[in-house]
Motif scaffolding. Structure first.
Motif, short mmCIF file in Angstrom:
data_model
loop_
_atom_site.label_atom_id
_atom_site.label_comp_id
_atom_site.label_asym_id
_atom_site.label_seq_id
_atom_site.Cartn_x
_atom_site.Cartn_y
_atom_site.Cartn_z
N SER A 8 -2.43 -6.20 -6.48
CA SER A 8 -1.36 -5.32 -6.00
C SER A 8 -1.03 -5.60 -4.54
CB SER A 8 -1.77 -3.85 -6.09
OG SER A 8 -2.39 -3.58 -7.31
N GLY A 9 0.19 -5.99 -4.32
CA GLY A 9 0.70 -6.17 -2.96
C GLY A 9 -0.09 -7.14 -2.10
N VAL A 10 -0.57 -8.23 -2.70
CA VAL A 10 -1.42 -9.15 -1.94
C VAL A 10 -0.60 -10.14 -1.11
CG1 VAL A 10 -3.01 -11.12 -2.17
CG2 VAL A 10 -3.47 -8.99 -3.40
N SER A 11 -0.94 -10.24 0.17
CA SER A 11 -0.33 -11.22 1.06
C SER A 11 -1.42 -12.05 1.71
CB SER A 11 0.48 -10.53 2.16
OG SER A 11 1.57 -9.82 1.58
N ALA A 19 1.69 -18.05 2.52
CA ALA A 19 1.39 -18.69 1.24
C ALA A 19 1.61 -17.72 0.07
CB ALA A 19 -0.04 -19.20 1.24
N ASN A 20 1.27 -16.46 0.29
CA ASN A 20 1.52 -15.40 -0.71
C ASN A 20 2.08 -14.18 -0.01
OD1 ASN A 20 -1.41 -15.87 -2.92
ND2 ASN A 20 0.59 -16.82 -2.98
N THR A 21 3.18 -13.64 -0.51
CA THR A 21 3.78 -12.45 0.08
C THR A 21 3.92 -11.35 -0.95
OG1 THR A 21 5.06 -13.87 1.58
CG2 THR A 21 5.76 -11.58 1.41
N ASP A 22 3.20 -10.25 -0.74
CA ASP A 22 3.34 -9.05 -1.56
C ASP A 22 3.31 -9.35 -3.06
OD1 ASP A 22 3.61 -6.33 -1.87
OD2 ASP A 22 5.80 -6.35 -1.80
N ILE A 23 2.26 -10.04 -3.49
CA ILE A 23 2.14 -10.42 -4.90
C ILE A 23 1.50 -9.28 -5.71
CG2 ILE A 23 1.03 -12.01 -6.54
CD1 ILE A 23 2.99 -13.48 -4.84
N SER A 24 2.17 -8.90 -6.79
CA SER A 24 1.58 -7.95 -7.74
C SER A 24 1.67 -8.55 -9.13
CB SER A 24 2.32 -6.62 -7.71
OG SER A 24 2.14 -5.99 -6.46
N PHE A 53 -12.50 -16.82 -2.39
CA PHE A 53 -12.64 -18.05 -1.61
C PHE A 53 -12.21 -17.83 -0.17
CE2 PHE A 53 -11.54 -22.58 -0.79
CZ PHE A 53 -12.74 -23.15 -1.21
N HIS A 54 -11.26 -16.96 0.03
CA HIS A 54 -10.87 -16.58 1.39
C HIS A 54 -10.40 -15.12 1.38
CE1 HIS A 54 -6.86 -18.61 0.10
NE2 HIS A 54 -6.90 -17.40 -0.35
N PRO A 55 -10.52 -14.44 2.54
CA PRO A 55 -10.09 -13.04 2.58
C PRO A 55 -8.57 -12.94 2.52
CG PRO A 55 -10.77 -13.78 4.77
CD PRO A 55 -11.07 -14.91 3.83
N ILE A 56 -8.06 -11.85 1.96
CA ILE A 56 -6.62 -11.65 1.93
C ILE A 56 -6.20 -10.84 3.17
CG2 ILE A 56 -6.37 -11.85 -0.56
CD1 ILE A 56 -6.39 -8.80 -0.78
N ASP A 57 -4.93 -10.93 3.54
CA ASP A 57 -4.45 -10.21 4.72
C ASP A 57 -4.21 -8.74 4.39
OD1 ASP A 57 -4.49 -12.66 5.93
OD2 ASP A 57 -2.35 -13.05 5.61
N SER A 58 -3.67 -8.50 3.20
CA SER A 58 -3.41 -7.12 2.78
C SER A 58 -3.28 -7.06 1.27
CB SER A 58 -2.14 -6.59 3.44
OG SER A 58 -1.06 -7.45 3.15
N GLY A 59 -3.39 -5.85 0.74
CA GLY A 59 -3.27 -5.66 -0.70
C GLY A 59 -4.60 -5.36 -1.35
N SER A 60 -4.61 -5.35 -2.67
CA SER A 60 -5.81 -5.00 -3.40
C SER A 60 -5.95 -5.89 -4.63
CB SER A 60 -5.72 -3.52 -3.79
OG SER A 60 -6.29 -3.29 -5.06
N GLY A 65 -11.53 -2.88 -12.95
CA GLY A 65 -11.38 -1.61 -12.25
C GLY A 65 -12.08 -1.55 -10.90
N LYS A 66 -12.84 -2.59 -10.56
CA LYS A 66 -13.63 -2.57 -9.33
C LYS A 66 -12.94 -3.41 -8.26
CE LYS A 66 -18.29 -4.24 -8.14
NZ LYS A 66 -19.35 -3.27 -8.05
N GLU A 67 -12.84 -2.86 -7.05
CA GLU A 67 -12.20 -3.61 -5.95
C GLU A 67 -13.06 -4.82 -5.58
OE1 GLU A 67 -9.16 -2.84 -4.52
OE2 GLU A 67 -9.37 -4.68 -3.36
N ILE A 68 -12.45 -6.01 -5.64
CA ILE A 68 -13.24 -7.22 -5.33
C ILE A 68 -12.68 -7.98 -4.12
CG2 ILE A 68 -14.12 -7.59 -7.68
CD1 ILE A 68 -11.88 -9.75 -7.98
N SER A 69 -11.63 -7.45 -3.51
CA SER A 69 -10.95 -8.25 -2.48
C SER A 69 -11.78 -8.47 -1.23
CB SER A 69 -9.60 -7.63 -2.13
OG SER A 69 -9.79 -6.35 -1.56
N ARG A 70 -12.87 -7.76 -1.07
CA ARG A 70 -13.71 -8.03 0.10
C ARG A 70 -15.02 -8.71 -0.29
NH1 ARG A 70 -11.12 -3.52 1.65
NH2 ARG A 70 -9.94 -3.70 3.60
N MET A 71 -15.12 -9.08 -1.56
CA MET A 71 -16.36 -9.73 -2.00
C MET A 71 -16.27 -11.23 -1.82
SD MET A 71 -17.33 -7.91 -5.54
CE MET A 71 -17.60 -6.18 -5.70
#
Ligand code: ADP
Ligand code: MG
Length: 247
Positions: A8-11, A19-24, A53-60, A65-71
């Motif tokens: 959701s809303g990944v940049s 490289a990625n803007t507001d991808i859902s 592989f790398h952290p995202i700038d924003s989004g989820s 069901g588990k948030e993995i964007s900081r793993m």
């Protein structure tokens, strides 16, 4: 069906490059989802973000069901979310069975433990999976002696060795000859139907992805351009223009 991965809303930018803007988007559990788009449209970046592989700038990004964007990668891999690479990552000096066993460090402590502790059971499973991808006869040959296509099949078998719930494949058919492509497509479909593995595939070859995926997403310039069933995507003027514009 329900979503197993939800983006959701990944940049994600690299310096000044968006490289990625507001991808859902979402990947349906048990399905085959395709990701297409011209070169440089941000497909691999999206995969890299999903697998940690790398952290995202924003989004989820959620997995089951588990948030993995900081793993980080190993943590996400242990949850059952694995990827293969555009360029294969195998150990050329080792034979196929050894490559299969070395692919298990997610569950082991180190490369040497992987050798020491691999059980007869692991070996048997490695050989069965090599048979599944058609490499049984070559199981004791050095991986470097395999053709590029066979190395991709080996990499696919190595991923299966880790019993993924979801497998992300980055251009699995790129550089493979047409005969092997058909074999690979069959194996991928079987992995989906027989082993129940959810597939998310970046694919350049439209014929291949149209034939496999139940939902296709199309990126252009780092943004989500279109999504839908293969037959809709095929006729989507925006998708046609993006591809024509890129060549
Ligand atoms: P695709 O897989 O669709 O060909 P990528 O996701 O590899 O596209 O690349 C999207 C954009 O991001 C490109 O402009 C690429 O040069 C840039 N990019 C990707 N990864 C990096 C990186 N690690 N460092 C700098 N730029 C990158
Ligand atoms: Mg790429």
């Amino acid at each position: 069906m329900s979503a197993i991965i939800e983006v959701s809303g990944v940049s994600k930018s690299f310096g000044g490059v968006k490289a990625n803007t507001d991808i859902s988007m979402s990947v349906e559990k048990g399905g085959i989802t395709g990701l297409i788009g011209p070169n440089g449209s941000g497909k691999t970046t999206l995969f890299n973000s999903i697998v940690g592989f790398h952290p995202i700038d924003s989004g989820s990004i959620t997995f089951e069901g588990k948030e993995i964007s900081r793993m980080l990668v190993p943590e996400i891999a242990r949850l059952g979310l694995l990827r293969t690479f555009q360029q294969t990552r195998i150990y050329g000096a080792m034979n196929c069975v050894e490559n299969m066993l070395i692919s298990l460090p997610h569950r082991k402590l180190s490369i040497w433990d992987a050798f020491r502790k691999n059980s007869a059971e692991d070996r048997e499973r490695a050989e069965r999976l090599l048979e599944f991808v058609g490499l049984y006869q070559k199981r004791f040959l050095q991986a470097s002696s395999l053709s590029f296509g066979q190395q991709k099949l080996l990499e696919f078998a190595m991923a299966l060795m880790n019993e993924p719930t979801v497998l992300l494949l980055d251009e699995p058919t790129a550089g493979i000859n047409p005969t092997l492509i058909n074999g690979l497509i069959d194996r991928l479909k079987l992995a989906n139907t027989e082993f129940g593995i959810t597939l998310f595939i970046i694919e350049h070859n439209m014929r291949v992805i149209m034939n496999m995926a139940d939902t296709i997403y199309c990126l252009a310039h780092g943004q989500m351009l279109a999504s839908g069933k293969p037959e809709d995507i095929q006729d989507d003027q925006r998708v046609i223009d993006a591809y024509l514009g890129a060549h």
